[in-house]
Write an enzyme that holds these catalytic residues in place. Sequence first.
Site, PDB file in Angstrom:
ATOM      1  N   ARG A  17       4.384  -3.593   5.894  1.00  0.00           N
ATOM      2  CA  ARG A  17       3.843  -4.232   7.322  1.00  0.00           C
ATOM      3  C   ARG A  17       5.161  -4.223   8.249  1.00  0.00           C
ATOM      4  O   ARG A  17       6.272  -3.833   8.178  1.00  0.00           O
ATOM      5  CB  ARG A  17       3.738  -5.575   6.883  1.00  0.00           C
ATOM      6  CG  ARG A  17       2.432  -5.800   6.093  1.00  0.00           C
ATOM      7  CD  ARG A  17       1.995  -7.146   5.893  1.00  0.00           C
ATOM      8  NE  ARG A  17       2.764  -7.956   4.805  1.00  0.00           N
ATOM      9  CZ  ARG A  17       3.429  -9.104   5.067  1.00  0.00           C
ATOM     10  NH1 ARG A  17       3.014  -9.612   6.379  1.00  0.00           N
ATOM     11  NH2 ARG A  17       4.141  -9.591   4.264  1.00  0.00           N
ATOM     12  N   GLY A  57       3.716  13.338   6.203  1.00  0.00           N
ATOM     13  CA  GLY A  57       5.109  13.097   5.731  1.00  0.00           C
ATOM     14  C   GLY A  57       4.581  13.072   3.859  1.00  0.00           C
ATOM     15  O   GLY A  57       3.685  12.882   3.708  1.00  0.00           O
ATOM     16  N   TYR A 157      17.152 -19.326   8.478  1.00  0.00           N
ATOM     17  CA  TYR A 157      16.749 -18.037   8.848  1.00  0.00           C
ATOM     18  C   TYR A 157      17.822 -17.143   9.531  1.00  0.00           C
ATOM     19  O   TYR A 157      18.283 -16.319   9.273  1.00  0.00           O
ATOM     20  CB  TYR A 157      15.545 -17.868   9.415  1.00  0.00           C
ATOM     21  CG  TYR A 157      15.051 -16.461  10.071  1.00  0.00           C
ATOM     22  CD1 TYR A 157      14.498 -15.397   9.297  1.00  0.00           C
ATOM     23  CD2 TYR A 157      14.885 -16.244  11.272  1.00  0.00           C
ATOM     24  CE1 TYR A 157      14.092 -14.278   9.729  1.00  0.00           C
ATOM     25  CE2 TYR A 157      14.626 -14.941  11.980  1.00  0.00           C
ATOM     26  CZ  TYR A 157      14.164 -14.053  11.054  1.00  0.00           C
ATOM     27  OH  TYR A 157      13.951 -12.699  11.443  1.00  0.00           O
TER      28      TYR A 157
HETATM   29  P1  NAP Z   1       6.718  -8.716   8.455  1.00  0.00           P
HETATM   30  O1  NAP Z   1       5.687  -8.096   9.254  1.00  0.00           O
HETATM   31  O2  NAP Z   1       6.345 -10.120   8.033  1.00  0.00           O
HETATM   32  O3  NAP Z   1       6.588  -7.780   7.093  1.00  0.00           O
HETATM   33  C1  NAP Z   1       7.657  -8.232   6.295  1.00  0.00           C
HETATM   34  C2  NAP Z   1       7.788  -7.287   5.095  1.00  0.00           C
HETATM   35  O4  NAP Z   1       8.965  -7.367   4.339  1.00  0.00           O
HETATM   36  C3  NAP Z   1       6.850  -6.784   4.248  1.00  0.00           C
HETATM   37  O5  NAP Z   1       6.482  -5.295   4.063  1.00  0.00           O
HETATM   38  C4  NAP Z   1       7.067  -7.588   3.210  1.00  0.00           C
HETATM   39  O6  NAP Z   1       6.195  -7.146   1.964  1.00  0.00           O
HETATM   40  C5  NAP Z   1       8.407  -7.458   2.728  1.00  0.00           C
HETATM   41  N1  NAP Z   1       9.024  -8.482   2.063  1.00  0.00           N
HETATM   42  C6  NAP Z   1       8.918  -9.593   2.146  1.00  0.00           C
HETATM   43  N2  NAP Z   1       9.679 -10.428   1.204  1.00  0.00           N
HETATM   44  C7  NAP Z   1       9.906  -9.433   0.394  1.00  0.00           C
HETATM   45  C8  NAP Z   1      10.685  -9.247  -0.864  1.00  0.00           C
HETATM   46  N3  NAP Z   1      11.125 -10.688  -1.468  1.00  0.00           N
HETATM   47  N4  NAP Z   1      10.904  -8.305  -1.461  1.00  0.00           N
HETATM   48  C9  NAP Z   1      10.743  -7.050  -0.925  1.00  0.00           C
HETATM   49  N5  NAP Z   1       9.989  -6.956   0.391  1.00  0.00           N
HETATM   50  C10 NAP Z   1       9.585  -8.188   0.741  1.00  0.00           C
HETATM   51  O7  NAP Z   1       8.141  -8.719   9.099  1.00  0.00           O
HETATM   52  P2  NAP Z   1       8.591  -7.879  10.416  1.00  0.00           P
HETATM   53  O8  NAP Z   1       8.224  -8.774  11.662  1.00  0.00           O
HETATM   54  O9  NAP Z   1       8.126  -6.458  10.405  1.00  0.00           O
HETATM   55  O10 NAP Z   1      10.101  -7.980  10.104  1.00  0.00           O
HETATM   56  C11 NAP Z   1      10.873  -6.958   9.690  1.00  0.00           C
HETATM   57  C12 NAP Z   1      12.091  -7.402   9.850  1.00  0.00           C
HETATM   58  O11 NAP Z   1      12.885  -7.520  11.062  1.00  0.00           O
HETATM   59  C13 NAP Z   1      12.824  -8.844   9.052  1.00  0.00           C
HETATM   60  O12 NAP Z   1      13.795  -8.791   8.375  1.00  0.00           O
HETATM   61  C14 NAP Z   1      12.744  -9.697  10.153  1.00  0.00           C
HETATM   62  O13 NAP Z   1      13.564 -10.847   9.773  1.00  0.00           O
HETATM   63  C15 NAP Z   1      13.123  -9.054  11.274  1.00  0.00           C
HETATM   64  N6  NAP Z   1      12.949  -9.535  12.694  1.00  0.00           N
HETATM   65  C16 NAP Z   1      11.717  -9.788  12.903  1.00  0.00           C
HETATM   66  C17 NAP Z   1      11.590 -10.047  14.296  1.00  0.00           C
HETATM   67  C18 NAP Z   1       9.975 -10.332  14.768  1.00  0.00           C
HETATM   68  O14 NAP Z   1       9.988 -10.907  15.806  1.00  0.00           O
HETATM   69  N7  NAP Z   1       8.814  -9.864  14.001  1.00  0.00           N
HETATM   70  C19 NAP Z   1      12.556 -10.464  15.013  1.00  0.00           C
HETATM   71  C20 NAP Z   1      13.712 -10.234  14.844  1.00  0.00           C
HETATM   72  C21 NAP Z   1      14.120  -9.794  13.368  1.00  0.00           C
HETATM   73  P3  NAP Z   1       4.875  -7.501   1.511  1.00  0.00           P
HETATM   74  O15 NAP Z   1       3.585  -6.943   2.429  1.00  0.00           O
HETATM   75  O16 NAP Z   1       4.464  -7.110   0.298  1.00  0.00           O
HETATM   76  O17 NAP Z   1       4.782  -9.131   1.520  1.00  0.00           O
END
Ligand code: NAP
Length: 249
Positions: A17, A57, A157
């Site tokens: 995701r 890919g 966090y």
């Molecule tokens: P997201 O849409 O909530 O997706 C989270 C992803 O992490 C999913 O693929 C989930 O897999 C996986 N995941 C969660 N827990 C896990 C675990 N214990 N082991 C393996 N995989 C796990 O998150 P996102 O918004 O793309 O964020 C990606 C990264 O960017 C994160 O590190 C987040 O902290 C960082 N970030 C995000 C934002 C933002 O605004 N969105 C801002 C700053 C930084 P499942 O689908 O199987 O649950």
Amino acid sequence: MAERFKDRVALVTGASRGIGRAVAVAFAREGASVALCYTSNDGAAEAALGDVRAAGGNGELLKFDVADSAAVAAAVAGFVKARGRLDVVVNSAGIALDGLLLRQSDDDWARQLAVNLTGVMAVSREAAKAMLRARYGRIVNLTSVVGEAGSAGQGAYAATKAGIVGFTKSLAREVASRNISVNAVSPGFIDTDMTARLSAEQKDAILKSVPISRMGTVADVVPAVLYLASDEASYVTGQVIRVNGGLYM
Ligand code: NAP
């Protein structure tokens, strides 16, 4: 389309995701063979793999919890053995379990550290074995504006994301002489499942602090990750690239 990752093998955590998924598809589009790692959401993971294949890919799913070091070691080592190499790792798996300090449970604190911080270490540690042997590697970690600026109700966090910066810089120093770079991307407020749970009022309040006046998209974040993972960034290590619309400067 340039193929900066032709013949490269990449592993992306959190690839079912959000940001990780967009990164995995972009790698595939530029020629890499990609492991898409996730932990529970099989439907999203299958859809992400479908996107990778539609982009022309070659990908495969790896299901494990990044907080489980033994599972990480087994999955990453198995993937390296099957592919014979591992050139690029993007650590995007992450969770946010928000709560004010007086309501902070030990379990939520520990879980965020285990997934967001220990997970990055465990995946990097296993990947580094192959990269050190090959004397080539690119590791890109996802930190956050919250780790740099702080955010009320997100102490755990924020601690994990600030920790990722310290880990990134330390590992960068450790492995630079082996042609392995370690960098981070620090997104601001990006439209994914992680931010979808915020109320309209919360989003409006955050947007007032964003000079570019909109939420970011995963497409805004992908180019920074791909740059750091590419050979164009061969003189860049231990750095944090901010993609936050000016939210924090
Ligand atoms: P997201 O849409 O909530 O997706 C989270 C992803 O992490 C999913 O693929 C989930 O897999 C996986 N995941 C969660 N827990 C896990 C675990 N214990 N082991 C393996 N995989 C796990 O998150 P996102 O918004 O793309 O964020 C990606 C990264 O960017 C994160 O590190 C987040 O902290 C960082 N970030 C995000 C934002 C933002 O605004 N969105 C801002 C700053 C930084 P499942 O689908 O199987 O649950």
